[in-house]
Design a protein around this motif. Structure first.
Motif, PDB file in Angstrom:
ATOM      1  N   LEU A 287       3.901   3.833   5.413  1.00 10.45           N
ATOM      2  CA  LEU A 287       3.713   2.397   5.236  1.00 10.45           C
ATOM      3  C   LEU A 287       2.253   2.038   4.997  1.00 10.45           C
ATOM      4  O   LEU A 287       1.946   1.031   4.350  1.00 10.45           O
ATOM      5  CB  LEU A 287       4.241   1.647   6.455  1.00 10.45           C
ATOM      6  N   ALA A 288       1.352   2.846   5.507  1.00 14.86           N
ATOM      7  CA  ALA A 288      -0.076   2.571   5.357  1.00 14.86           C
ATOM      8  C   ALA A 288      -0.638   3.045   4.017  1.00 14.86           C
ATOM      9  O   ALA A 288      -1.768   2.695   3.666  1.00 14.86           O
ATOM     10  CB  ALA A 288      -0.856   3.216   6.497  1.00 14.86           C
ATOM     11  N   ALA A 289       0.132   3.804   3.258  1.00 18.55           N
ATOM     12  CA  ALA A 289      -0.340   4.311   1.973  1.00 18.55           C
ATOM     13  C   ALA A 289      -0.542   3.164   0.982  1.00 18.55           C
ATOM     14  O   ALA A 289       0.252   2.225   0.927  1.00 18.55           O
ATOM     15  CB  ALA A 289       0.659   5.323   1.416  1.00 18.55           C
ATOM     16  N   ALA A 290      -1.583   3.245   0.189  1.00 17.24           N
ATOM     17  CA  ALA A 290      -1.940   2.161  -0.732  1.00 17.24           C
ATOM     18  C   ALA A 290      -0.810   1.827  -1.702  1.00 17.24           C
ATOM     19  O   ALA A 290      -0.516   0.654  -1.953  1.00 17.24           O
ATOM     20  CB  ALA A 290      -3.207   2.534  -1.497  1.00 17.24           C
ATOM     21  N   GLU A 291      -0.156   2.848  -2.241  1.00 18.82           N
ATOM     22  CA  GLU A 291       0.923   2.609  -3.207  1.00 18.82           C
ATOM     23  C   GLU A 291       2.098   1.901  -2.552  1.00 18.82           C
ATOM     24  O   GLU A 291       2.720   1.009  -3.135  1.00 18.82           O
ATOM     25  CB  GLU A 291       1.380   3.939  -3.815  1.00 18.82           C
ATOM     26  N   VAL A 292       2.408   2.290  -1.324  1.00 15.39           N
ATOM     27  CA  VAL A 292       3.512   1.660  -0.604  1.00 15.39           C
ATOM     28  C   VAL A 292       3.168   0.203  -0.297  1.00 15.39           C
ATOM     29  O   VAL A 292       4.002  -0.691  -0.456  1.00 15.39           O
ATOM     30  CB  VAL A 292       3.857   2.428   0.682  1.00 15.39           C
ATOM     31  N   ARG A 293       1.949  -0.048   0.144  1.00 22.83           N
ATOM     32  CA  ARG A 293       1.531  -1.430   0.420  1.00 22.83           C
ATOM     33  C   ARG A 293       1.653  -2.299  -0.827  1.00 22.83           C
ATOM     34  O   ARG A 293       2.113  -3.444  -0.778  1.00 22.83           O
ATOM     35  CB  ARG A 293       0.089  -1.464   0.949  1.00 22.83           C
ATOM     36  N   ARG A 294       1.237  -1.746  -1.960  1.00 25.51           N
ATOM     37  CA  ARG A 294       1.327  -2.504  -3.220  1.00 25.51           C
ATOM     38  C   ARG A 294       2.768  -2.830  -3.565  1.00 25.51           C
ATOM     39  O   ARG A 294       3.092  -3.975  -3.923  1.00 25.51           O
ATOM     40  CB  ARG A 294       0.675  -1.704  -4.351  1.00 25.51           C
ATOM     41  N   ARG A 295       3.639  -1.842  -3.441  1.00 23.61           N
ATOM     42  CA  ARG A 295       5.043  -2.067  -3.776  1.00 23.61           C
ATOM     43  C   ARG A 295       5.708  -3.006  -2.776  1.00 23.61           C
ATOM     44  O   ARG A 295       6.557  -3.808  -3.142  1.00 23.61           O
ATOM     45  CB  ARG A 295       5.801  -0.736  -3.828  1.00 23.61           C
ATOM     46  N   MET A 296       5.351  -2.897  -1.504  1.00 26.30           N
ATOM     47  CA  MET A 296       5.893  -3.793  -0.489  1.00 26.30           C
ATOM     48  C   MET A 296       5.548  -5.240  -0.811  1.00 26.30           C
ATOM     49  O   MET A 296       6.389  -6.143  -0.702  1.00 26.30           O
ATOM     50  CB  MET A 296       5.345  -3.420   0.898  1.00 26.30           C
ATOM     51  N   ASP A 297       4.300  -5.481  -1.209  1.00 21.62           N
ATOM     52  CA  ASP A 297       3.887  -6.833  -1.588  1.00 21.62           C
ATOM     53  C   ASP A 297       4.681  -7.313  -2.803  1.00 21.62           C
ATOM     54  O   ASP A 297       5.120  -8.467  -2.867  1.00 21.62           O
ATOM     55  CB  ASP A 297       2.393  -6.860  -1.914  1.00 21.62           C
ATOM     56  N   GLU A 298       4.872  -6.427  -3.749  1.00 20.67           N
ATOM     57  CA  GLU A 298       5.621  -6.757  -4.965  1.00 20.67           C
ATOM     58  C   GLU A 298       7.064  -7.133  -4.636  1.00 20.67           C
ATOM     59  O   GLU A 298       7.634  -8.051  -5.235  1.00 20.67           O
ATOM     60  CB  GLU A 298       5.586  -5.548  -5.909  1.00 20.67           C
TER      61      GLU A 298
END
Length: 334
Positions: A287-298
């Motif tokens: 969950l802390a990974a940058a790509e996951v954070r970006r997709r979560m926001d999306e």
């Protein structure tokens, strides 16, 4: 008590084994499980998603699973097992070997609403599972076809009042069934529900004009908003979503209306504590990974680093919330 006992070996007679040898034997028998726990995961991890491909659970499981795969160097396999409002997939994990290699993608349906919606539920989310990770939904959109005659929620409700029981909504889980029932109670209108096995079937029928509307969570809705296949009339969160500021909240018409859900991961409750803690750490790292954070926001999902105690407390609170939602909506257990 005698420090030894006799072991019957048939025709060869009785052999005497002292207690120390017995303890050594048991230690040897237990050794494989202790080693596998220390080296977890020792083989591919299967994440069972109790709903079909394309839904928020499927999307999120693949997103988190990819990160776990990269971290552990073990394959993570997504296994979609839709049916019975998530019960089929959930039961598959309940009876699985409790070694952390079979994980359940839990949802609002499986671990909150089903307790109120399903009579004689075949599992207890509070005692049969240990929650090892949590992420949250920003709610659902009331989706219609772009060519629908209703331009807003007021027009939709007016049409429903003019033709009681004629407007239809599709549903495939609690998050798609409860909001229209809840809205119908507050607005004083009768909407007709049409059950589906999976989200893809419901979406296809909405696009094709077989049903009139569908409540879809923000994650699953994303692609249909981007390609213009569906149009949102309103959202079930308390305030408008940052990603769609032009889409009003239902709460603007019916104050206090808020139906948001959650996703997470769980394992059978008998899973050893060290494996549970390892999984919780892997999910939080993902969950802390940058790509996951970006997709979560999306996708309109929110998250925090959540320890095991917080995971358990949050799911219990969600279960209480959804019990109240289904009560107000007037949905009787089946």
């Amino acid at each position: 008590m005698d420090a030894s006992f006799k072991w019957n070996t048939g025709s060869r007679g009785a052999r005497v084994i002292d207690r120390r040898s017995v303890l050594a034997l048991f230690a040897t028998m237990l050794m494989p499980s202790l080693v596998s726990a220390a080296q977890y995961p020792s083989r591919p991890i299967k994440i069972i998603v109790p709903f079909g491909p394309g839904g928020s659970g499927d999307i999120t499981a693949r997103l988190i699973g990819k990160q776990i795969e990269e971290k552990t160097k073990q394959a993570v396999v997504i296994d979609n097992r839709p049916g019975a409002n998530g019960i089929i997939g959930t039961m598959a994990v309940k009876i699985a070997e409790p070694d952390g290699h079979t994980v359940l993608l839990i949802t609002t349906s499986t671990h909150a609403a089903n307790v109120s919606l399903v009579r004689n539920l075949s599992y207890d989310p509070a005692t049969d599972f240990t929650v090892v990770g949590m992420f949250r939904s920003s709610g659902s959109y009331l989706m219609v076809r772009p060519q629908a005659s209703w331009s807003d929620l007021a027009g939709f409700i007016a049409a429903a009042k003019a033709a009681p029981g004629k407007l239809t909504f599709g549903y495939f889980n609690a998050s798609s069934r409860t909001p229209p029932e809840y809205l119908g109670k507050l607005a004083g209108v009768e909407l007709q529900g049409v059950p589906y096995r999976a989200i893809a079937n419901a979406v296809a029928d909405l696009i094709g004009g077989e049903i009139d509307c569908l409540f879809m969570d923000t994650t699953a809705s994303n692609q249909y908003l981007q390609n213009g296949q569906l149009r949102p009339l309103a959202i079930t969160r308390l305030k408008r979503a940052p990603a769609t500021p032009d889409v009003p909240a239902i709460a603007e018409t019916f104050p206090g209306f808020e139906l948001t859900g959650f996703l997470g991961m769980a394992v059978p409750s008998a899973t050893p504590r060290d494996i549970v803690e390892r999984l919780n750490g892997l999910i939080n790292e993902a969950l802390a990974a940058a790509e996951v954070r970006r997709r979560m926001d999306e996708f309109g999902l929110s998250w925090d680093i959540t320890d095991l105690a917080a995971c358990d407390a949050e799911v219990r609170a969600e279960r209480e919330r959804w019990t109240e939602y289904t009560r107000v909506a007037g949905i009787q257990p089946e």
